[in-house]
Design an enzyme around this catalytic site. Structure first.
Site, PDB file in Angstrom:
ATOM      1  N   CYS A   1       0.824  -1.209   0.000  1.00 25.60           N
ATOM      2  CA  CYS A   1       0.000   0.000   0.000  1.00 25.60           C
ATOM      3  C   CYS A   1       0.862   1.265   0.000  1.00 25.60           C
ATOM      4  O   CYS A   1       2.051   1.223   0.311  1.00 25.60           O
ATOM      5  CB  CYS A   1      -0.929  -0.004   1.219  1.00 25.60           C
ATOM      6  SG  CYS A   1      -2.343   1.120   1.041  1.00 25.60           S
TER       7      CYS A   1
ATOM      8  N   ASP B   1      -6.086  -3.393  11.494  1.00 23.43           N
ATOM      9  CA  ASP B   1      -4.926  -2.526  11.676  1.00 23.43           C
ATOM     10  C   ASP B   1      -4.772  -2.199  13.159  1.00 23.43           C
ATOM     11  O   ASP B   1      -5.644  -2.502  13.975  1.00 23.43           O
ATOM     12  CB  ASP B   1      -5.136  -1.236  10.857  1.00 23.43           C
ATOM     13  CG  ASP B   1      -3.849  -0.508  10.536  1.00 23.43           C
ATOM     14  OD1 ASP B   1      -2.788  -0.880  11.074  1.00 23.43           O
ATOM     15  OD2 ASP B   1      -3.898   0.456   9.746  1.00 23.43           O
TER      16      ASP B   1
END
Length: 206
Positions: free
Chosen positions: A7, A126
């Site tokens: 990412c 996360d």
């Protein structure tokens, strides 16, 4: 085999390095407060270099509906990733498959969250860091993840070439997502770190 997403792509070279190393997906951050943010026009430029079978992912954080639609008109990504407080109805209105991110901390009911966002392709888990929606480089306690979540898990948060194999052996996620763990500086990836990360994933899959 555990899928891999790199990412925070901002450069053509990083996109190609990720693809050549074996990444299944690359992420573009459409959140202007992020040091890895790109404009939709820049993402569209980068996406022109995507080889076949590599998924493009667009990341948003509590963006207005018109903002998302305008971005998608320029950069038509394959998958959306929502990192804020977006509702299930908000997430599905764009008619593009989506991931819903959740910052994990003790007391969060992941099973209930998965039921609420049952239309998502997966939950991206996360680390919780106050005031920051992601990309912090912090890990969380993987033992907080239930083994019976009804959605595929995309594990994120502080993953590096050094710990990704251990994380996979503990969590057995569908995929892993890395950004800061393969960087030289914010938004600038390292081909060597990307390759080492992929190697770590493949070693865990043996």
């Amino acid at each position: 085999m555990t899928a891999i997403k790199i990412c925070g792509i901002t450069r053509e070279q990083d996109l190609l390095d990720a693809a050549r190393a074996g990444a299944n997906a690359v992420g573009f951050v459409f959140y202007t407060k992020s040091p890895r943010a790109v404009t939709p026009a820049r993402a569209a430029e980068l996406m022109r270099g995507l080889p076949p079978f590599v998924t493009s992912v667009g990341l948003f954080v509590d963006a207005g509906v018109d903002e998302v639609k305008a971005a998608l008109a320029v950069a038509r990504v394959d998958l959306l990733q929502f990192h804020g407080d977006e509702t299930p109805a908000y997430c599905r209105q764009f008619n593009i498959p989506y991931l819903k991110a959740l910052r994990v901390r003790p007391g969060v009911d992941l099973l209930q969250y998965a039921r609420e966002y049952h239309g998502a392709r997966g939950l991206l888990l996360d680390a919780f860091v106050e005031g920051t929606p992601g990309g912090t480089g912090a890990t969380f306690d993987w033992a907080l993840i239930p083994k019976n979540l009804p959605l595929p898990v995309v594990l994120s948060g502080g993953l590096t070439p050094g710990n990704v194999a251990a994380s996979i052996r503990v969590v057995r996620p569908w995929a892993v997502d890395v950004s800061s763990g393969v960087e030289i500086s914010k938004g600038i990836k390292s081909a060597e770190k990307i390759a080492a990360f992929v190697t770590g994933v493949r070693n865990a899959d043996v």
